[in-house]
Design an enzyme around this catalytic site. Structure first.
Site, mmCIF file in Angstrom:
data_model
loop_
_atom_site.group_PDB
_atom_site.id
_atom_site.type_symbol
_atom_site.label_atom_id
_atom_site.label_comp_id
_atom_site.label_asym_id
_atom_site.label_seq_id
_atom_site.Cartn_x
_atom_site.Cartn_y
_atom_site.Cartn_z
ATOM 1 N N ASP A 1 1.365 -32.337 10.528
ATOM 2 C CA ASP A 1 0.587 -32.099 11.746
ATOM 3 C C ASP A 1 1.448 -32.216 12.995
ATOM 4 O OD1 ASP A 1 0.779 -34.903 11.092
ATOM 5 O OD2 ASP A 1 -0.565 -35.290 12.776
ATOM 6 N N GLU A 2 0.981 -31.570 14.044
ATOM 7 C CA GLU A 2 1.462 -31.749 15.414
ATOM 8 C C GLU A 2 2.975 -31.600 15.572
ATOM 9 O OE1 GLU A 2 -1.960 -34.415 17.555
ATOM 10 O OE2 GLU A 2 -0.335 -35.531 16.598
ATOM 11 N N VAL A 3 3.560 -30.668 14.848
ATOM 12 C CA VAL A 3 4.952 -30.323 15.131
ATOM 13 C C VAL A 3 4.965 -29.568 16.459
ATOM 14 C CG1 VAL A 3 6.946 -28.974 14.389
ATOM 15 C CG2 VAL A 3 5.614 -30.285 12.714
#
Length: 636
Positions: free
Chosen positions: A445-447
């Site tokens: 997530d949330e790269v």
């Protein structure tokens, strides 16, 4: 009591996210000069800001360090005030302010600073509203989650319940396990079970019935005994927990709740995946706390414990091949490699789980028919990992070339550094030996947008593999990770962003839809198995009311317990895709959970609300009944 105290207030300003005003009080008997003020807060100061009365020396995610004006001396009883305009977001609640603070004095010592809530200037913040009504139970039985079907007649309260004569040893042992669970959760209460007959008690007869569905149970109450039927040991445990709940409620609130003398309960879970996630990276929870949370999950008939073991803030699991992960990556403090984050003050804070700890937790969960799904969050959210093992970094990549949404620079494992895969292979080898479950959660997530695009190694990889941008680089990375897990007999679980850039092979992949419910439908349409865990209802760090005085995070709005309870995660999921939805899960993200009281206020009663949504068909749910029962349920 601290010799110094920091007050903070926020005032709205049109066209910006407002202004913070800080006031440091010198409560000591000595003048204060030549110092730095450090504090942590989820309301971060932006790169472009205006500071009056001081200056920002550095910021790392939620950590801020301010310099006073040159030659400032704060006399005993005096104060230093400064303001900052230019924030990354608008604070919404009183807990959006300072989470910890300390001073670094001229001689290098770090001393604690007291602090309070974030005050609101310019308007009345109101008061936190009540979150639970008194409740009303039309049927006087304390069962939570509520069963699929029941038809009961209340009668005399038994003294205790005990196994009927000539019951098999495994049935008696099962009863003893639920007895021990009850004693851990309610140590001051009278026990519900005895292993031998007691005058005035009721006997339980155990029956194995192959026609009953997996994980289901039936209870039949007669004048002489209670018959518990199930096809498997998990169903038997759920039936015993229901009996313990019935007796507990009838004892705790005799006016509202009764114990049945006659009738039946037929029950089975709505979803296979009934989960709860705990983030132990941001705040560390010792083994005893994790074990108690697992006990609470069992009491609420949840069957998945998703253990979020790593993030930017810390790596919490012992990996023998790489001891630096916990020697460096599990420590935060003013003089540590990892600076303080939310809740960290003048003293170093550390904590990790040894492999023996992990085995104990897995075994405890298994005894209660709960599967532990461990998570190491990759490729993003890896700041602690990268600080612990600098050889994972592309040394030619420009520093601070991208930042995560939490404000961490260059915090993602590099897909083009081949050592990344050697490192993760050894980590996975040790993890599969500790965690026997089907899934290993890898985050995903949330790269941050733009990650790796300044890395010469990634530029070469993109050209060689014909990849375009961050999302396709991530997909390349995760496809390799999925293959590594498959070689080790494990399936990949991840957050919904795993699907970006082409995603991974759908077969054997489970994704958790957290951003919004529509994402879960899209994932199912793409062929992924899905667990629904939308932040708007099932993220238990979200504030429970809009009022300024109500604690909690705000990025997904606010989620009162009634909203969490009533929420139907299937939403508009087409009937043709129903088989892709595995279940639902509550998530406990702990950035702001700086005390036990805060944890219990935010997590409960919403965790039991999610548990009922995971077990009970929507037509059987009743908010007033839930409110009447849940106030008797255990907290951490």
């Amino acid at each position: 009591m601290a010799d110094y105290h920091l007050e903070a207030s926020w005032s709205p300003i049109e066209g910006s996210f407002g202004r913070l005003t800080f006031t440091l009080f010198n409560l000591s008997a000595e003048p204060l000069s030549t110092f730095l003020l450090a504090y942590t807060s989820e309301t971060r100061v932006a790169d472009k800001h205006v500071c009056d009365g001081g200056s920002l020396k550095r910021r790392v995610a939620h950590f801020h360090e301010f310099l006073p004006p040159e030659d400032l001396s704060v006399p005993p009883g005096g104060r230093w005030r400064f303001t900052v305009e230019g924030l990354t977001k608008e604070p919404k609640h009183a807990t959006s302010g300072v989470k910890s603070a300390y001073l670094t004095l001229g001689d290098g010592r770090h001393v604690p600073v007291g602090f309070g809530d974030l005050m609101l200037e310019g308007r009345n913040g109101g008061v936190a509203p009540p979150l639970l009504p008194p409740g009303r139970a039309e049927e006087p039985y304390s069962l939570l989650p509520w069963p699929l079907a029941l038809g009961l007649k209340a009668g005399e309260l038994p003294v205790i319940l005990y196994p009927a004569e000539r019951m098999r040893p495994d049935a008696v042992k099962a009863l003893s396990l639920v007895l021990a669970l009850y004693q851990r959760l309610y140590p001051a209460d009278n026990v519900p079970f005895s292993l031998s007959a007691v005058e005035g008690g009721r006997a339980i007869r155990f029956v194995t019935e192959s026609s009953i569905a997996a994980f289901a149970y039936e209870l039949r109450f007669t004048a002489h005994e209670i018959v518990l039927s199930s096809a498997d040991v998990a169903g038997r445990q759920y039936g015993l927990i229901s009996l313990a709940q019935l007796l507990h409620g009838a004892r705790a609130d005799r006016e509202r709740f009764k114990f049945p003398n006659f009738g039946t309960i037929a029950d089975q879970p709505r979803y296979d995946w009934r989960g709860c996630h705990l983030d132990v990276s941001r705040q560390f929870y010792p083994v005893a706390d994790v074990v108690r949370l697992i006990d609470i999950l069992a009491w609420n008939k949840l069957n998945i414990f998703h253990w979020h073991l790593t993030d930017d803030e810390a790596w919490r699991l012992e990996i023998k091949a790489y001891p630096a992960l916990t020697e460096i990556g599990a420590r935060r403090g003013p003089d540590e490699v990892l600076v303080p984050q939310l809740g960290d003050g003048a003293q170093t804070r550390s904590g990790h789980y040894t492999q023996e700890d992990a085995r104990r937790i897995v075994a405890h969960a298994a005894s209660l028919y709960i599967e532990v799904v461990p998570e190491i969050d990759i490729p993003g959210h890896s700041m602690a990992t990268l600080f612990s093992l600098p050889e994972l970094v592309d040394g030619q990549e420009a520093p601070d070339s991208y930042r995560s949404v939490q404000g961490y620079p260059n915090n993602a494992l590099n897909p083009a550094v081949e050592f990344t895969y050697e490192f993760l292979g050894k980590v996975f080898d040790e993890m599969v030996a500790l965690f026997p479950g089907e899934y290993l959660h890898i985050g995903g997530d949330e790269v941050a947008h733009g990650s790796w695009l300044s890395s010469p190694l990634c530029k070469a990889l993109m050209e060689r593999e014909k990849l375009a941008g961050t999302a396709e680089l991530q997909s390349y990375f995760l496809k390799r990770i999925k293959a590594m897990l498959s070689e080790r007999g494990r399936k990949l679980a991840g957050w919904n962003e795993v699907s970006h850039g082409g995603g991974v092979d759908r077969d054997g992949t489970l994704l958790m839809a957290w951003e919004k419910p529509a994402v879960g439908i899209e994932l199912a349409q793409e062929g992924y198995d899905v667990v629904m865990t939308p932040g708007q209802a099932y993220y238990l760090d979200m504030a429970q009311a809009e009022a300024w005085a109500e604690p909690g995070a705000a990025w997904a709005g606010y989620a009162p317990p009634e909203h969490t309870y009533a929420y139907e995660a299937e939403g508009e999921l087409p009937e043709a895709l129903q088989d892709k939805m595995r279940g639902i899960q509550a998530c406990i993200w702990t950035e702001n959970f700086i005390s036990r009281a805060y944890f219990n206020r935010l997590v409960f009663p919403r965790l039991p609300a999610v548990a009922e949504a995971a077990w009970t068909p929507s037509v059987r749910k009743d908010w007033d009944r839930f409110a009447a029962i849940v106030r008797m349920w255990p907290v951490l």
